[in-house]
Write a protein that holds these residues in place. Structure first.
Motif, PDB file in Angstrom:
ATOM      1  N   SER A 152      -5.150   2.527  -3.270  1.00  0.00           N
ATOM      2  CA  SER A 152      -5.546   2.074  -1.934  1.00  0.00           C
ATOM      3  C   SER A 152      -7.057   2.198  -1.819  1.00  0.00           C
ATOM      4  O   SER A 152      -7.643   3.194  -2.271  1.00  0.00           O
ATOM      5  CB  SER A 152      -4.872   2.927  -0.857  1.00  0.00           C
ATOM      6  OG  SER A 152      -3.482   2.751  -0.869  1.00  0.00           O
ATOM      7  N   ILE A 180      -6.591  -1.159   2.351  1.00  0.00           N
ATOM      8  CA  ILE A 180      -5.830  -0.451   3.384  1.00  0.00           C
ATOM      9  C   ILE A 180      -5.336  -1.439   4.444  1.00  0.00           C
ATOM     10  O   ILE A 180      -6.130  -2.174   5.045  1.00  0.00           O
ATOM     11  CB  ILE A 180      -6.717   0.622   4.058  1.00  0.00           C
ATOM     12  CG1 ILE A 180      -7.007   1.774   3.090  1.00  0.00           C
ATOM     13  CG2 ILE A 180      -6.069   1.132   5.333  1.00  0.00           C
ATOM     14  CD1 ILE A 180      -5.861   2.725   2.886  1.00  0.00           C
ATOM     15  N   LEU A 206       1.665  -1.455   1.473  1.00  0.00           N
ATOM     16  CA  LEU A 206       1.359  -0.724   0.246  1.00  0.00           C
ATOM     17  C   LEU A 206       2.598  -0.621  -0.637  1.00  0.00           C
ATOM     18  O   LEU A 206       2.540  -0.858  -1.856  1.00  0.00           O
ATOM     19  CB  LEU A 206       0.818   0.669   0.577  1.00  0.00           C
ATOM     20  CG  LEU A 206       0.591   1.614  -0.614  1.00  0.00           C
ATOM     21  CD1 LEU A 206      -0.407   1.014  -1.594  1.00  0.00           C
ATOM     22  CD2 LEU A 206       0.125   2.982  -0.133  1.00  0.00           C
ATOM     23  N   TYR A 216       1.488   0.879   5.822  1.00  0.00           N
ATOM     24  CA  TYR A 216       2.291   1.661   4.883  1.00  0.00           C
ATOM     25  C   TYR A 216       3.281   0.766   4.143  1.00  0.00           C
ATOM     26  O   TYR A 216       3.423   0.831   2.916  1.00  0.00           O
ATOM     27  CB  TYR A 216       3.037   2.752   5.649  1.00  0.00           C
ATOM     28  CG  TYR A 216       3.720   3.767   4.757  1.00  0.00           C
ATOM     29  CD1 TYR A 216       3.015   4.865   4.278  1.00  0.00           C
ATOM     30  CD2 TYR A 216       5.047   3.632   4.400  1.00  0.00           C
ATOM     31  CE1 TYR A 216       3.629   5.796   3.451  1.00  0.00           C
ATOM     32  CE2 TYR A 216       5.669   4.547   3.579  1.00  0.00           C
ATOM     33  CZ  TYR A 216       4.954   5.640   3.111  1.00  0.00           C
ATOM     34  OH  TYR A 216       5.563   6.545   2.294  1.00  0.00           O
ATOM     35  N   LEU A 260     -11.083   6.070  -0.813  1.00  0.00           N
ATOM     36  CA  LEU A 260     -11.337   5.538   0.519  1.00  0.00           C
ATOM     37  C   LEU A 260     -12.827   5.370   0.822  1.00  0.00           C
ATOM     38  O   LEU A 260     -13.195   5.082   1.968  1.00  0.00           O
ATOM     39  CB  LEU A 260     -10.668   6.439   1.562  1.00  0.00           C
ATOM     40  CG  LEU A 260      -9.146   6.630   1.357  1.00  0.00           C
ATOM     41  CD1 LEU A 260      -8.559   7.507   2.460  1.00  0.00           C
ATOM     42  CD2 LEU A 260      -8.434   5.294   1.299  1.00  0.00           C
ATOM     43  N   GLY A 309      -3.623   0.516   9.476  1.00  0.00           N
ATOM     44  CA  GLY A 309      -4.508   1.073   8.463  1.00  0.00           C
ATOM     45  C   GLY A 309      -4.889   2.505   8.771  1.00  0.00           C
ATOM     46  O   GLY A 309      -5.000   3.346   7.865  1.00  0.00           O
ATOM     47  N   LYS A 319      -4.127   5.547   6.247  1.00  0.00           N
ATOM     48  CA  LYS A 319      -5.254   6.357   5.775  1.00  0.00           C
ATOM     49  C   LYS A 319      -4.996   7.841   6.061  1.00  0.00           C
ATOM     50  O   LYS A 319      -5.296   8.709   5.230  1.00  0.00           O
ATOM     51  CB  LYS A 319      -6.538   5.896   6.460  1.00  0.00           C
ATOM     52  CG  LYS A 319      -7.809   6.480   5.834  1.00  0.00           C
ATOM     53  CD  LYS A 319      -9.066   5.983   6.540  1.00  0.00           C
ATOM     54  CE  LYS A 319      -9.320   4.530   6.265  1.00  0.00           C
ATOM     55  NZ  LYS A 319     -10.641   4.082   6.802  1.00  0.00           N
ATOM     56  N   SER A 366      -5.752   6.862  -4.297  1.00  0.00           N
ATOM     57  CA  SER A 366      -6.611   6.273  -3.258  1.00  0.00           C
ATOM     58  C   SER A 366      -8.059   6.642  -3.496  1.00  0.00           C
ATOM     59  O   SER A 366      -8.374   7.726  -3.995  1.00  0.00           O
ATOM     60  CB  SER A 366      -6.168   6.731  -1.860  1.00  0.00           C
ATOM     61  OG  SER A 366      -6.325   8.128  -1.707  1.00  0.00           O
ATOM     62  N   CYS A 394     -10.895   0.831   0.522  1.00  0.00           N
ATOM     63  CA  CYS A 394     -11.524   0.264   1.718  1.00  0.00           C
ATOM     64  C   CYS A 394     -12.700  -0.609   1.292  1.00  0.00           C
ATOM     65  O   CYS A 394     -13.329  -0.361   0.257  1.00  0.00           O
ATOM     66  CB  CYS A 394     -12.035   1.376   2.640  1.00  0.00           C
ATOM     67  SG  CYS A 394     -10.764   2.510   3.225  1.00  0.00           S
TER      68      CYS A 394
END
Length: 728
Positions: free
Chosen positions: A569, A543, A549, A546, A444, A588, A592, A442, A571
């Motif tokens: 993942s 995002i 993903l 769950y 973010l 989301g 996150k 990820s 943003c």
């Protein structure tokens, strides 16, 4: 004898007689009802009686003298001067046949909210503005009706033992389909269909077995062995319950394995139809193509065996009713939006197809992603009713199964055993095989369009990028094309017609086979994250949730050929065109938090994720309870309004001028309509001044291309407006 009419003349088609229409509708409605009650556990005779009486008197008010002047062609009018529904409703209320009366009252405008009708007391379900007049002329109307159709023994209605909201929708479905069908046949808007293709499950299962046997063996012997085991396990699973689940990971061959199970169960249970329900944004063409290749018997038309319904196409207007999508085929592949919003509907055009559902096997693929959390309790209630009262067999399947029925806030006190169709050891073997396929990563830090494109491009390709809105996907794809070249990017979303999505998907599949062609990116929406047989080197998912993903990761290193595959993942940084989807705010937030806490991403967390979403949003309280209560109290309009799988008012639009002309002239059927139309929000259509060529159908003239679809026109307009604003 004076001639009485049910439909007015149109073009070279003369008026239709009242006798012919009532006779035809009654015959068809009773055929539909008789076919349906073969699967009824309760209320069989009462249901038949409701449908028969409602069909017999549904157009009684057309015998009114003012209405007859219009129907005969003597007077021209856009609509009948007197509401023709009220007379039949009034008569059946007088005879104590309340269920049938409400079905007549609903056969044009749909079911109302019953509690709002009850407060009208003696005028409940009546058109108050004409009730007194209708009461006065009712004996005369009944005498004419009896002279034309003969005396009929009055029925005495009982009380339903089953769940009223479902039973009433099914009864209305029989009436409306018969009414709309006879009307369309009279006006020659659709051909007479004397017979339909039968399911023939044993023969199709044999055909499917042959297809599996001839299928090329994959590169990995272990995966091939596991897929074969999965197919055999599903085909031979001995299930006696009416709801089961199939928890199997990505790449296990669910598409064909579960179909083998459904065909075996259909043969065992005597079922008449199979539904395959895919996530609401999914591309269904791939599954349809597999089923048409694997299940169609010699001499059959594939389109008549496997129906492909991309979106709801429901029209009340008499001139375009024939465009309404139907569930007549033995195997129906459709979306969760079209399927579950049909179950929730109070509208006649939508409910027209519902009577085909009882006695069906229903495969809800990626069931965790089919519906928003707030809708699951009522959907679970309906699943139980159709299972227990109408002999439907459900398989709830997923590669990351959320056992939502075990969550107390969702299960509506419907405590039932839901068996797995695949035994534990095989499921563990499949999961163990999948465990090392990819690494979850990820980043973010929110990224704008240019930064996101640069970041994505540094990773090994082919690459898959999934965004949360059609607009964001188009904006990124457009940037890639202009800055990296058209050969470096592909784009798939519902901004494209289903035909153009299919063409692009086929091209993507061919490119994925060319191992030397690796430096390119597919930019898409969630329509590619489930049920699509694609395998990329690296994946990127904005995002969202769950489960999304996990599903998106199923399109990365699907065959386990890359040793270094990652699923990222990320943003986005919102601006005028690059936009967030507010529908993913809660889910989301949950995802996150898991990523920030370095939780291990695996299917075992799916149910916990939904529980966390419920807790954060407070959905477990009023939202769940109010919808369940509304359905139980027969608040049909409230349920139809609040049970929205996609929380937006969308309409169909066509992008081709020739097709728009064909629609205006009625020279197009619903199958072609599905292939050439797109769904766009009504607000957007109105904002851009699109023309409504038929009720609920628009002509999109802003611009369309086969790369980013209708978004090409919007982006072009935005650039013009930006230049104009700068100059000013």
């Amino acid at each position: 004898m004076t001639c009485y009419y049910a439909h007015s003349p149109k073009g070279d088609t003369p008026s239709q007689s009242y006798f012919d229409h009532i006779y035809n509708v009654r015959k068809l409605a009773n055929l539909y009802a008789q076919d349906l009650v073969r699967y009824a556990v309760k209320d069989s005779q009462l249901f038949l009686q409701i449908v028969d009486r409602a069909s017999l008197y549904h157009d009684l008010g057309k015998l009114n003298a003012e209405n007859q002047r219009v129907l005969s062609g003597e007077t021209k009018a856009c609509s009948l001067p007197v509401n023709h529904v009220d007379a039949g409703t009034a008569y059946l209320i007088q005879t104590g046949e309340g269920y049938a009366a409400t079905v007549i009252q609903a056969h044009h405008l749909g079911f109302p909210d019953f509690p709002a009708e009850y407060v009208k007391e003696e005028n409940a379900f009546r058109d108050v503005s004409i009730a007194e007049m209708v009461n006065g002329e009712l004996p005369q109307l009944l005498n004419i009706h009896a002279l034309l159709l003969g005396q009929n023994t009055e029925a005495v209605e009982g009380t339903m033992e089953g769940y009223d909201p479902v039973s009433l929708r099914l009864a209305l479905s029989c009436i409306v389909d018969a009414d709309h069908t006879d009307t369309a046949l009279h006006y020659r808007n659709e051909p007479l269909q004397d017979s339909y293709v039968a399911l023939r499950p044993a023969e199709r299962l044999k055909q499917l077995n042959a297809y599996i046997t001839k299928k090329p063996v994959g590169d990995d012997p272990r995966r091939t062995e596991l897929r074969n085991s999965m197919y055999l396990a599903c085909k031979s699973a001995d299930i006696s319950e009416n709801i089961s689940s199939c928890d199997s990971p990505v790449g296990s061959g669910k598409t064909t394995a579960v179909m083998a199970h459904l065909l075996a169960q259909a043969e065992k249970r005597g079922l008449r139809r199979i539904f395959v329900i895919l996530p609401f944004t999914n591309i269904i063409t791939q599954s349809v193509n597999v089923y048409r290749e694997a299940l169609v018997l010699p001499g059959e038309n594939p389109e008549e065996v496997v129906a492909e319904l991309h979106h709801r196409a429901d029209f009340e207007n008499e001139n375009i009713r024939h465009l309404t999508a139907r569930w007549k085929a033995p195997i129906v592949v459709t979306t969760a939006v079209a399927f579950f919003e049909t179950l929730a509907s109070s509208s006649p055009a939508t409910l027209r197809r519902l009577h085909e559902l009882p006695g069906s096997a229903i495969f809800v693929d990626e069931s965790h992603a089919a519906l928003p959390v707030t809708l699951l309790p009522l959907a679970w209630k309906w699943m139980n009713v159709y299972a227990d009262e109408w002999n439907c067999y459900w398989v709830l399947a997923s590669g990351s199964l959320t056992r939502f029925w075990e969550i107390p806030e969702i299960n509506n006190d419907q405590h039932r055993f839901v068996p797995e169709i695949v035994e534990d050891q095989l499921r563990h073997n499949l999961s163990d095989y999948e465990a090392g396929r990819i690494q979850y990563r990820s980043d973010l830090h929110p990224k704008g369009v240019a930064e996101l494109a640069q970041w994505v491009s540094q990773y090994p390709g082919p690459r898959l990028v999934i965004l949360n809105t059609v607009q964001s996907a188009a904006v990124l794809a457009d940037y890639f094309q202009k800055n990296y070249g058209g050969e470096r990017v592909e784009h798939i979303s519902t901004a494209l017609t289903s035909t153009d999505r299919s063409i692009t998907l086929d091209r993507v599949k061919e490119r994925l086979k060319q191992k030397e062609d690796s430096n390119w990116t597919l930019i898409a929406t969630s329509c590619v994250e489930a049920g699509i047989d694609l395998s990329f080197h690296t994946g990127f998912r904005e995002i969202s949730s769950y489960s999304s993903l996990l599903q998106a990761s199923g399109r990365v290193n699907r065959e386990g050929l890359f040793p270094d595959s990652e699923m990222w993942s990320f943003c986005i940084m919102e601006d005028e065109l690059f936009i967030l989807n507010p529908g993913f705010e809660t889910s989301g937030h949950v995802l996150k938090k898991y990523l920030e806490q370095n939780e291990t991403i695996s299917p075992t967390l799916c149910t916990k994720a939904i529980r966390d979403e419920i807790r954060i949003s407070g959905a477990s309280s009023k939202k769940f309870e109010n919808l369940l209560k509304a359905d139980g109290n027969l608040n049909f309009k409230v349920v139809e309004t609040d049970f929205q799988v996609i929380d937006t008012d969308t309409c169909l639009a066509v992008v081709d001028s020739n097709l728009a002309t064909k629609i205006c002239s009625g020279k197009i059927d619903w199958k072609e309509m599905q292939r050439v139309s797109i769904q766009i929000s009504r607000k957007k259509l109105i904002k851009f001044g699109m023309t409504e060529i038929q009720p609920g159908i628009y002509h999109w003239t802003l611009g369309y291309n086969t790369f980013i679809g209708y978004m090409s026109g919007i982006l072009k307009l935005h650039k013009i407006e930006t230049v104009d604003n700068y100059v000013q």
